[in-house]
Motif scaffolding. Structure first.
Motif, PDB file in Angstrom:
ATOM      1  N   HIS A 388       0.703  -1.268  -0.018  1.00 45.84           N
ATOM      2  CA  HIS A 388      -0.121   0.107  -0.011  1.00 45.84           C
ATOM      3  C   HIS A 388       1.001   1.243   0.068  1.00 45.84           C
ATOM      4  CE1 HIS A 388      -0.332  -0.258   4.524  1.00 45.84           C
ATOM      5  NE2 HIS A 388       0.882   0.218   4.348  1.00 45.84           N
ATOM      6  N   SER A 390       2.048   4.448   2.001  1.00 47.81           N
ATOM      7  CA  SER A 390       1.770   4.687   3.157  1.00 47.81           C
ATOM      8  C   SER A 390       2.493   6.046   3.456  1.00 47.81           C
ATOM      9  CB  SER A 390       1.841   3.761   4.306  1.00 47.81           C
ATOM     10  OG  SER A 390       1.941   4.102   5.595  1.00 47.81           O
ATOM     11  N   GLN A 395       4.809   0.825   0.797  1.00 51.98           N
ATOM     12  CA  GLN A 395       5.176  -0.194   1.764  1.00 51.98           C
ATOM     13  C   GLN A 395       4.785  -1.394   1.377  1.00 51.98           C
ATOM     14  OE1 GLN A 395       3.123   0.083   5.715  1.00 51.98           O
ATOM     15  NE2 GLN A 395       4.951   0.901   6.522  1.00 51.98           N
ATOM     16  N   GLN A 742       2.533  -1.025  10.091  1.00 53.41           N
ATOM     17  CA  GLN A 742       1.567  -1.187   8.915  1.00 53.41           C
ATOM     18  C   GLN A 742       0.319  -0.382   9.111  1.00 53.41           C
ATOM     19  OE1 GLN A 742       2.413  -5.808   8.011  1.00 53.41           O
ATOM     20  NE2 GLN A 742       1.077  -5.442   9.590  1.00 53.41           N
ATOM     21  N   ARG A 744      -1.225   2.611   8.858  1.00 51.21           N
ATOM     22  CA  ARG A 744      -1.028   3.931   7.967  1.00 51.21           C
ATOM     23  C   ARG A 744      -1.363   5.221   8.760  1.00 51.21           C
ATOM     24  NH1 ARG A 744      -3.474   2.889   1.927  1.00 51.21           N
ATOM     25  NH2 ARG A 744      -4.800   1.766   3.002  1.00 51.21           N
ATOM     26  N   GLU A 748       1.631   7.823   9.793  1.00 51.27           N
ATOM     27  CA  GLU A 748       1.628   9.228   9.126  1.00 51.27           C
ATOM     28  C   GLU A 748       1.578  10.241  10.164  1.00 51.27           C
ATOM     29  OE1 GLU A 748      -1.990   8.703   6.495  1.00 51.27           O
ATOM     30  OE2 GLU A 748      -0.734   7.575   4.984  1.00 51.27           O
TER      31      GLU A 748
END
Length: 789
Positions: A388, A390, A395, A742, A744, A748
């Motif tokens: 995905h 991220s 990632q 993992q 997100r 972030e």
């Protein structure tokens, strides 16, 4: 041909290492030699590609420039070694036969999605390969999954049983044809064929098209089918058919974990999900991973595909058979219906993907209504990669098909050949020599004999392919991991144990070529600590040679050990007992009101007597506890979660439902940072956070609101801890790794806070942050320790 005015002839011998076999590299070299008027030869060998070219200095310089700037799309050069040799005065340039040598450095390309040229032929009625499900060329098709040995020649692949017809052989031997030495080259006359296995009968019709139409009609009618792919079998059904999806869940024994989907094109993906430019690029890349995308409101996919998630795992077709199936499936549906197929791994839960035909018939028979198979064998099983976007970057969640066995380049020399065995969950192993780390395809959770066998087979295959005879073996400190037991039982005499969370941070250091110490934040569910506790939220100073733990989350009893991982309510109760003591049972929230007091009485005795209740600092378990306090996973108040990490994932999903107005608020939950007296170590105390969450529940705040506020608070807590450690150490670089990242939203938020503190932040980009990246970190640490001896 370029004009050459320099009359002085020179000859160069060039050894090229990298991904240069099976990717159209020799035809490229041949064409460049002709273009610049050079003579000599090129051949594959066990080290890579050897070239001798003779001509003017100007022509040789132009040829070398083309090597650097005009490579075929799948080729990758890692090193070029050039030496001058005596001219031979040949008159032609030729492609010579492959040669074997004592040492092997040749790299095998990953399996690659069907290229545009082959797709045009696949759907061109005038082409001799029209509708042929095994069309390929040097720019696409199977590689890693069919290769048995190197050099990469047809007789060392599973295509050796299909002699080429005269027309295919002409293509194969034509130096300027894009199928020159394409080892899987074939056509309907001489190549592999598909067949359909239906309840004990194998059905082969006169045309592939008839077979494909029969299959898509069954899918459209609600059937569940096994479909053979590049690295194993998929289980497929109509993703918009609620009943079919539910049947697949029941038969596969996969109660809640999401299914991957395959759609025919990017336009269809955009009718299901939000697709950014970066996500579109990733979806359409020649590696074709599964990409996690945010679902659109009113997405028509059956809710059972991805229960409790607001994301879907989408991939585009990557084999000719997939393209044929999806195009035909579109025509079999009612006008206006979307063609979306579930394409999940062909296995029962917790087993490795089925890839051998006889085994697939046995293991998948209880699940499927039929099997679309072929007579081209798969040599090495390989699951789909999952990724995905991220924090603005790609990632990995699972690194496998399309990426393995491509090596990860290292910034240092390995002192001797090494084997790192990885962890227990999401296992990969890593073999290394020179400056290359060969991280394996995804093996899976080492919880049964089948997966352990796959692990051992993979190691043997990689050792053979890349000629690596390990002189030391590296393992996780957890004594009960099967990978650890394999290492300790190995005949390799030198054994090196590596702490789990140090390996996580080292995986980031190895990827980015970082030699200097950093502040490392390792956050996950479980890792064996040097004090015997179950670690999982560790902030350390670290380089490849060692680490010092300077902050960690408050220890909480893991009541019942592994059972506390399967039953998040135990962690919630343990946290409440830690904060309120025995009075927590009187705290008026739904969790305590619904708690089975008899069960808790037994667990409280276990906890007080320290019976099977090891202390844990795991951030993953804190996420579990908060999820359980909020009634997540829904319907599993005092039951086992259905898959590893389910509670934490559902907590993240709830947090993403927070409205924009909620997200603009900056209010955080309180926490404490308690310095241990006489030490530099800080304990991250979340007791005030738990009290505040309980208060929010009592005040009737929504689950998304609490979940979002919790994520923001954890990001602030970790950032503040790094800020305090910088005051002690002066370090301004932070490496983040571990399965918790993992998440997100958390990643972030944390990167934003760290950058606000002027930190340089590094994360995993070449391997997953979860335990799939451990083996790379183990290898890097072991190498540093061996160099220091």
């Amino acid at each position: 041909m370029d004009s050459v005015t320099d009359p002085v002839l020179q000859r160069q011998r060039i050894l090229i290492q990298g991904i240069v076999q099976g990717v159209g590299f020799r035809p490229f070299i041949y064409g460049q030699a002709l273009h610049y008027g050079l003579v000599g030869f090129v051949f594959n060998d066990s080290q890579g590609v050897t070239i001798e070219v003779e001509g003017s200095l100007l022509a040789l310089a132009s040829f070398q420039r083309a090597l650097r700037e005009e490579l075929p799309p799948l080729a990758r050069i890692d090193s070029i070694a050039t030496e001058s040799v005596q001219p031979c005065h040949e008159t032609t340039f030729v492609i010579a036969h492959s040669q074997a040598s004592n040492q092997r450095y040749a790299l095998i390309s990953p399996d690659t999605a069907t290229c545009d040229d082959c797709l045009r032929e696949l759907f061109d009625p005038a082409d001799r390969r029209y509708g042929y499900p095994f069309i390929n060329c040097t720019n696409c098709g199977p590689r890693f999954t069919i290769v048995q040995d190197v050099p990469y020649d047809r007789d060392k692949t599973t295509m050796r049983t299909f002699p080429m017809c005269p027309t295919c052989l002409v293509e194969y031997e034509d130096s300027l044809n894009r199928r020159f030495h394409a080892q899987p080259n074939a056509c309907p006359l001489c190549g592999p064929q598909v067949s359909f296995y239906d309840g004990g009968t194998t059905i082969s019709t006169t045309t592939t098209n008839d077979l494909i139409m029969r299959i898509v009609q069954q899918l459209a009618a609600g059937a569940i089918l096994a479909i053979k792919g590049l690295g194993g079998y998929h289980l497929a059904c109509d993703a918009l058919n609620t009943e079919a999806v539910q049947q697949l869940r029941q038969r596969k024994h996969r109660e809640a974990k999401p299914f991957a989907l395959m759609v025919p094109d990017l336009n269809t993906a955009r009718q299901l999900c939000v697709v950014s430019a970066a996500e579109a690029t990733l979806l359409q890349s020649h590696r074709r991973p599964i990409v996690l995308l945010r679902q659109l409101p009113n997405c028509p996919v059956a809710s059972g595909v991805s229960p409790a998630y607001n994301t879907l795992g989408i991939m585009l077709p990557y084999t000719p058979l997939h393209h044929l199936l999806l195009r035909a499936f579109t025509t079999a549906l009612a006008p206006g219906s979307l063609a979306v197929l579930v394409m999940t791994s062909g296995n029962l839960s917790d087993e490795p993907i089925a890839y051998q035909d006889d085994d697939a018939r046995t293991r998948l028979a209880p699940i499927v209504d039929g099997m679309l198979t072929s007579n081209r064998d798969i040599y090495m099983r390989c699951d789909d990669s999952v990724m995905h976007i991220s924090a603005g970057n790609v990632q990995f969640l699972r690194r496998s098909r399309g990426y393995a066995p491509e090596p990860i380049p290292l910034s240092f020399d390995l002192p001797l050949p090494l084997l790192a065995c990885g962890g227990h969950l999401k296992n990969t192993f890593c073999l290394g020599k020179g400056r290359r780390a060969f991280v394996s395809h995804h093996i899976g959770d080492l919880e049964n004999l089948e997966t352990l066998t796959s692990f051992k087979e993979g190691i043997k295959h990689f050792q053979n392919l890349f000629d690596i005879d390990p002189q030391a073996i590296v393992y996780d400190l957890h004594p009960e991991y099967l990978a650890t037991k394999y290492a300790l039982d190995s005949a390799i005499p030198q054994k090196i144990g590596i702490q789990h969370h140090h390996a996580h941070i080292a995986s980031v250091l190895a990827e980015h070529g970082l030699q200097e110490p950093v502040i490392g934040v390792a956050a996950d569910g479980t890792g064996y600590g040097t004090d015997g506790a179950v670690w999982g939220c560790e902030i350390m100073t670290a380089n490849l040679l060692g680490f010092e733990r300077l902050a960690y989350l408050t220890y909480i009893p893991l009541i019942g050990g592994e059972q506390a991982i399967r039953q998040p309510w135990r962690m919630a109760a343990a946290y409440l007992a830690h904060v309120y003591g025995s009075a927590f049972l009187e705290v008026a929230i739904p969790f305590t009101q619904q708690l089975d007091r008899a069960k808790w009485h037994i667990l409280a005795q276990m906890m007080s007597s320290h019976l099977n209740s090891p202390p844990t600092s795991s951030l993953g378990r804190l996420f579990d506890a908060v999820a359980a306090l909020l009634g997540l996973p829904q319907g599993l108040a005092q039951s086992n979660v259905l898959y590893e990490g389910q509670a934490a994932v559902e907590l993240e999903m709830q947090a993403t439902y927070a409205t924009d107005a909620m997200q603009e608020e900056t209010e955080l939950y309180p926490f404490l940072m308690d310095r241990i007296e006489g030490q530099m170590t800080t304990v991250l105390n979340v007791a005030p956070l738990i009290r505040a969450i309980v208060n929010d529940i009592q005040q009737g705040r929504t689950v998304p609101k609490i979940a979002y506020r919790f994520h923001c608070t954890i990001a602030e807590l970790l950032a503040q801890a790094c800020h305090e450690i910088r005051k002690q150490t002066g370090l301004s670089s932070v490496a983040l790794s571990g399965g918790v990242f993992q998440n997100r939203l958390l990643l972030e938020q944390l990167i934003t806070r760290l950058e606000a503190f002027s930190f340089q932040v590094y994360t995993n980009r070449r391997v997953p942050p979860n335990d799939g990246g451990l083996s790379l970190g183990q290898l890097a640490i072991a190498a540093a320790q061996l160099r220091a001896i």
